[in-house]
Design a protein around this motif. Structure first.
Motif, PDB file in Angstrom:
ATOM      1  N   MET A 142       0.834  -1.199   0.000  1.00 29.89           N
ATOM      2  CA  MET A 142       0.000   0.000   0.000  1.00 29.89           C
ATOM      3  C   MET A 142       0.871   1.253   0.000  1.00 29.89           C
ATOM      4  O   MET A 142       0.549   2.250  -0.665  1.00 29.89           O
ATOM      5  CB  MET A 142      -0.935   0.007   1.206  1.00 29.89           C
ATOM      6  CG  MET A 142      -2.145  -0.890   1.066  1.00 29.89           C
ATOM      7  SD  MET A 142      -3.212  -0.473  -0.347  1.00 29.89           S
ATOM      8  CE  MET A 142      -3.851   1.123   0.139  1.00 29.89           C
ATOM      9  N   ARG A 143       1.960   1.187   0.721  1.00 28.79           N
ATOM     10  CA  ARG A 143       2.891   2.325   0.739  1.00 28.79           C
ATOM     11  C   ARG A 143       3.453   2.577  -0.656  1.00 28.79           C
ATOM     12  O   ARG A 143       3.555   3.729  -1.103  1.00 28.79           O
ATOM     13  CB  ARG A 143       4.002   2.052   1.745  1.00 28.79           C
ATOM     14  CG  ARG A 143       4.957   3.219   1.966  1.00 28.79           C
ATOM     15  CD  ARG A 143       5.950   2.881   3.059  1.00 28.79           C
ATOM     16  NE  ARG A 143       5.321   2.910   4.362  1.00 28.79           N
ATOM     17  CZ  ARG A 143       5.482   1.961   5.296  1.00 28.79           C
ATOM     18  NH1 ARG A 143       6.242   0.908   5.052  1.00 28.79           N
ATOM     19  NH2 ARG A 143       4.889   2.074   6.461  1.00 28.79           N
ATOM     20  N   ASP A 144       3.796   1.495  -1.353  1.00 34.31           N
ATOM     21  CA  ASP A 144       4.307   1.634  -2.718  1.00 34.31           C
ATOM     22  C   ASP A 144       3.255   2.245  -3.643  1.00 34.31           C
ATOM     23  O   ASP A 144       3.552   3.145  -4.438  1.00 34.31           O
ATOM     24  CB  ASP A 144       4.735   0.269  -3.260  1.00 34.31           C
ATOM     25  CG  ASP A 144       5.987  -0.279  -2.588  1.00 34.31           C
ATOM     26  OD1 ASP A 144       6.704   0.501  -1.930  1.00 34.31           O
ATOM     27  OD2 ASP A 144       6.239  -1.498  -2.714  1.00 34.31           O
ATOM     28  N   VAL A 145       2.032   1.745  -3.558  1.00 34.93           N
ATOM     29  CA  VAL A 145       0.959   2.233  -4.427  1.00 34.93           C
ATOM     30  C   VAL A 145       0.631   3.691  -4.137  1.00 34.93           C
ATOM     31  O   VAL A 145       0.460   4.504  -5.062  1.00 34.93           O
ATOM     32  CB  VAL A 145      -0.299   1.354  -4.267  1.00 34.93           C
ATOM     33  CG1 VAL A 145      -1.511   2.006  -4.921  1.00 34.93           C
ATOM     34  CG2 VAL A 145      -0.064  -0.027  -4.869  1.00 34.93           C
ATOM     35  N   CYS A 146       0.560   4.036  -2.852  1.00 29.56           N
ATOM     36  CA  CYS A 146       0.178   5.399  -2.477  1.00 29.56           C
ATOM     37  C   CYS A 146       1.274   6.416  -2.786  1.00 29.56           C
ATOM     38  O   CYS A 146       1.019   7.623  -2.796  1.00 29.56           O
ATOM     39  CB  CYS A 146      -0.208   5.450  -1.005  1.00 29.56           C
ATOM     40  SG  CYS A 146      -1.709   4.513  -0.638  1.00 29.56           S
ATOM     41  N   GLU A 152       1.147  13.744  -5.911  1.00 27.26           N
ATOM     42  CA  GLU A 152       1.760  13.893  -4.594  1.00 27.26           C
ATOM     43  C   GLU A 152       2.027  12.512  -3.995  1.00 27.26           C
ATOM     44  O   GLU A 152       1.188  11.611  -4.077  1.00 27.26           O
ATOM     45  CB  GLU A 152       0.826  14.680  -3.655  1.00 27.26           C
ATOM     46  CG  GLU A 152       0.487  16.079  -4.138  1.00 27.26           C
ATOM     47  CD  GLU A 152      -0.651  16.122  -5.141  1.00 27.26           C
ATOM     48  OE1 GLU A 152      -1.052  17.234  -5.550  1.00 27.26           O
ATOM     49  OE2 GLU A 152      -1.151  15.033  -5.525  1.00 27.26           O
ATOM     50  N   THR A 153       3.182  12.344  -3.384  1.00 26.70           N
ATOM     51  CA  THR A 153       3.519  11.092  -2.707  1.00 26.70           C
ATOM     52  C   THR A 153       2.953  11.105  -1.297  1.00 26.70           C
ATOM     53  O   THR A 153       3.251  11.997  -0.510  1.00 26.70           O
ATOM     54  CB  THR A 153       5.045  10.902  -2.649  1.00 26.70           C
ATOM     55  OG1 THR A 153       5.556  10.791  -3.976  1.00 26.70           O
ATOM     56  CG2 THR A 153       5.409   9.650  -1.861  1.00 26.70           C
ATOM     57  N   ILE A 154       2.133  10.115  -0.990  1.00 28.58           N
ATOM     58  CA  ILE A 154       1.565   9.983   0.343  1.00 28.58           C
ATOM     59  C   ILE A 154       2.139   8.734   1.002  1.00 28.58           C
ATOM     60  O   ILE A 154       2.075   7.642   0.432  1.00 28.58           O
ATOM     61  CB  ILE A 154       0.026   9.886   0.305  1.00 28.58           C
ATOM     62  CG1 ILE A 154      -0.582  11.065  -0.473  1.00 28.58           C
ATOM     63  CG2 ILE A 154      -0.543   9.821   1.725  1.00 28.58           C
ATOM     64  CD1 ILE A 154      -0.332  12.427   0.132  1.00 28.58           C
ATOM     65  N   ASP A 155       2.689   8.901   2.183  1.00 26.83           N
ATOM     66  CA  ASP A 155       3.275   7.779   2.916  1.00 26.83           C
ATOM     67  C   ASP A 155       2.224   7.163   3.840  1.00 26.83           C
ATOM     68  O   ASP A 155       1.453   7.881   4.482  1.00 26.83           O
ATOM     69  CB  ASP A 155       4.466   8.275   3.744  1.00 26.83           C
ATOM     70  CG  ASP A 155       5.263   7.138   4.363  1.00 26.83           C
ATOM     71  OD1 ASP A 155       5.098   5.983   3.926  1.00 26.83           O
ATOM     72  OD2 ASP A 155       6.050   7.408   5.281  1.00 26.83           O
ATOM     73  N   VAL A 156       2.163   5.845   3.879  1.00 26.55           N
ATOM     74  CA  VAL A 156       1.286   5.125   4.801  1.00 26.55           C
ATOM     75  C   VAL A 156       2.120   4.726   6.012  1.00 26.55           C
ATOM     76  O   VAL A 156       3.111   3.994   5.882  1.00 26.55           O
ATOM     77  CB  VAL A 156       0.669   3.881   4.134  1.00 26.55           C
ATOM     78  CG1 VAL A 156      -0.184   3.103   5.132  1.00 26.55           C
ATOM     79  CG2 VAL A 156      -0.175   4.290   2.924  1.00 26.55           C
ATOM     80  N   VAL A 157       1.730   5.226   7.171  1.00 26.86           N
ATOM     81  CA  VAL A 157       2.531   5.070   8.386  1.00 26.86           C
ATOM     82  C   VAL A 157       1.764   4.237   9.410  1.00 26.86           C
ATOM     83  O   VAL A 157       0.620   4.539   9.733  1.00 26.86           O
ATOM     84  CB  VAL A 157       2.884   6.441   8.989  1.00 26.86           C
ATOM     85  CG1 VAL A 157       3.726   6.275  10.257  1.00 26.86           C
ATOM     86  CG2 VAL A 157       3.614   7.307   7.969  1.00 26.86           C
ATOM     87  N   CYS A 158       2.403   3.197   9.920  1.00 20.67           N
ATOM     88  CA  CYS A 158       1.838   2.356  10.986  1.00 20.67           C
ATOM     89  C   CYS A 158       2.852   2.332  12.128  1.00 20.67           C
ATOM     90  O   CYS A 158       3.739   1.475  12.155  1.00 20.67           O
ATOM     91  CB  CYS A 158       1.578   0.946  10.497  1.00 20.67           C
ATOM     92  SG  CYS A 158       0.399   0.832   9.157  1.00 20.67           S
TER      93      CYS A 158
END
Length: 220
Positions: A142-146, A152-158
């Protein structure tokens, strides 16, 4: 000016901790909650109260229309909520098909629209056995896709991806958080049931941290 981030905030103890971890880290938090047709909205009411109390930007978005397409979960359909420990096979009935991919996608769109560059959500290691959309490989993809889905690059953070609920609670208690302002139970009654997997895991986390859960329970 603080950097904006979107936090997917359910009102449960994990997302409550994630919300405050983002605040503690100095971000300008925009909380985003979803009504996706879950069997009760008590945790959404809790989420609203928390955001009102702490003056956090907050939206509750009604996406109940997706129930025309996805179903078969004890969290959305007229299926008995299973009791017992989270690791039990019957807890798979609480999986909502594709839920986190849908919620993250919507949160990413919101992040782009407000100029945020991160989306936080509360996946943790205790969920890995049951929920595919909480596993590290899902988050990685998901991080790669987003990163490429928009200009704009959006980072998925957990922040707690490799931590269990015991460690999440430990961090929250170190921040001085009051977990009376959370709702974890799969049932939406006046008191938490104390029997569903979510309640059992929460109670174990408090016991392992030598702390008392401030919620009232029907049975413990």
């Amino acid at each position: 000016m603080s950097e904006k981030v979107v936090v997917i905030y359910s009102g449960g103890m994990d997302s409550y901790t994630v919300l405050h971890r983002a605040i503690q880290d100095g971000y300008d938090v925009y909380a985003l909650s979803f009504n996706y047709g879950q069997r009760h909205v008590k945790e959404l009411d809790v989420a609203k109260n928390v955001c009102d109390m702490f003056r956090i930007n907050h939206k509750i978005v009604d996406i109940t229309a997706i129930n025309q397409l996805i179903g078969g979960s004890a969290l959305t359909d007229d299926i008995d909520v299973p009791e017992g420990h989270y690791a039990s096979e019957n807890m798979k009935s609480t999986v909502v098909p594709n839920r986190n991919m849908i919620l993250i996608s919507l949160a990413v769109g919101y992040a782009v629209s407000i100029g945020a560059d991160k989306v936080y959500y509360g996946a943790h290691s205790g969920d890995h056995a049951i929920y595919p959309d909480c596993r590290p490989e899902f988050v990685e993809k998901m991080r790669d896709v987003c990163a490429i889905a928009n200009y704009e690059t959006i980072d998925v953070v957990c922040p707690y991806l490799n931590n269990d609920k015991i460690e999440i609670l430990k961090d929250g208690l170190s921040m001085g958080l009051d977990y009376a302002y959370t709702w974890t139970c799969y049932n939406g009654r006046e008191k938490a049931c104390g029997k569903c997997g979510s309640c059992r895991e929460r109670l174990e986390a408090f016991a392992e941290n030598h702390a008392t859960d401030p919620l009232a329970y029907e049975a413990v």
